[in-house]
Design a protein around this motif. Structure first.
Motif, mmCIF file in Angstrom:
data_model
loop_
_atom_site.group_PDB
_atom_site.id
_atom_site.type_symbol
_atom_site.label_atom_id
_atom_site.label_comp_id
_atom_site.label_asym_id
_atom_site.label_seq_id
_atom_site.Cartn_x
_atom_site.Cartn_y
_atom_site.Cartn_z
ATOM 1 N N LYS A 1 0.834 -1.203 0.000
ATOM 2 C CA LYS A 1 0.000 0.000 0.000
ATOM 3 C C LYS A 1 0.869 1.253 0.000
ATOM 4 O O LYS A 1 0.592 2.208 -0.727
ATOM 5 C CB LYS A 1 -0.925 -0.001 1.213
ATOM 6 C CG LYS A 1 -1.835 1.207 1.272
ATOM 7 C CD LYS A 1 -2.770 1.155 2.465
ATOM 8 C CE LYS A 1 -3.681 2.362 2.468
ATOM 9 N NZ LYS A 1 -4.598 2.359 3.593
ATOM 10 N N ASN B 1 1.124 4.224 -2.768
ATOM 11 C CA ASN B 1 0.930 5.629 -2.391
ATOM 12 C C ASN B 1 2.133 6.491 -2.778
ATOM 13 O O ASN B 1 1.970 7.618 -3.237
ATOM 14 C CB ASN B 1 0.646 5.752 -0.898
ATOM 15 C CG ASN B 1 -0.724 5.250 -0.513
ATOM 16 O OD1 ASN B 1 -1.583 5.023 -1.365
ATOM 17 N ND2 ASN B 1 -0.937 5.056 0.769
ATOM 18 N N ARG C 1 -5.537 -4.061 -3.626
ATOM 19 C CA ARG C 1 -5.669 -2.980 -2.652
ATOM 20 C C ARG C 1 -7.133 -2.764 -2.274
ATOM 21 O O ARG C 1 -7.464 -2.642 -1.097
ATOM 22 C CB ARG C 1 -5.073 -1.712 -3.258
ATOM 23 C CG ARG C 1 -4.974 -0.567 -2.344
ATOM 24 C CD ARG C 1 -4.251 0.536 -3.097
ATOM 25 N NE ARG C 1 -4.218 1.732 -2.337
ATOM 26 C CZ ARG C 1 -3.914 2.893 -2.833
ATOM 27 N NH1 ARG C 1 -3.610 3.011 -4.096
ATOM 28 N NH2 ARG C 1 -3.891 3.954 -2.095
ATOM 29 N N ILE D 1 -7.033 -4.379 1.293
ATOM 30 C CA ILE D 1 -6.373 -3.374 2.113
ATOM 31 C C ILE D 1 -7.341 -2.296 2.582
ATOM 32 O O ILE D 1 -7.237 -1.831 3.697
ATOM 33 C CB ILE D 1 -5.172 -2.746 1.356
ATOM 34 C CG1 ILE D 1 -4.141 -3.833 1.065
ATOM 35 C CG2 ILE D 1 -4.558 -1.619 2.164
ATOM 36 C CD1 ILE D 1 -2.970 -3.369 0.252
ATOM 37 N N THR D 2 -8.265 -1.903 1.761
ATOM 38 C CA THR D 2 -9.154 -0.802 2.174
ATOM 39 C C THR D 2 -10.292 -1.258 3.017
ATOM 40 O O THR D 2 -10.601 -2.297 3.318
ATOM 41 C CB THR D 2 -9.727 -0.070 0.941
ATOM 42 O OG1 THR D 2 -10.377 -1.000 0.090
ATOM 43 C CG2 THR D 2 -8.629 0.670 0.244
#
Length: 106
Positions: free
Chosen positions: A52, A56, A101, A105-106
């Motif tokens: 992640k 970013n 993601r 991940i979110t």
């Protein structure tokens, strides 16, 4: 390549792109949603960013994730060819990373 070499290579590339974009560590850390300390540790090769964070950082630097792994031992001509042929591959990798993601991940 050893793990430490990979950490250092990614850190140097992040620092290179940060300088190229004329960003301070504080600016990039804010854009990438990480602490300045974390960014500093990554740039010095002390830590390796999680997936992640890599995404970013690449987004904040306006580069493809794969470019953070480029080697210094590759000539400019080789890098140009690599960029040309890697665009499609990079697009697929970024789609896969974004899918993972979103799902995990979110």
């Amino acid at each position: 390549m050893q793990e430490q070499e990979l950490k250092e290579k990614v850190g140097k590339n992040i620092k290179f792109y940060r300088f190229r974009r004329q960003l301070s560590q504080a600016d990039l850390a804010e854009k990438a949603q990480i602490s300045i300390t974390s960014l500093s540790d990554i740039e010095r090769g002390n830590n390796f960013p999680q997936a992640k964070t890599l995404c970013n950082l690449a987004l904040a630097l306006n580069v493809e994730v794969w470019s953070l792994f480029r080697g210094e031992d590759i000539s400019d001509d080789q890098n140009s060819v690599l960029e040309h042929f890697s665009e499609d591959f990079s697009r697929h990798i970024n789609i896969a990373i974004e899918t993972v993601r979103k799902q995990y991940i979110t």
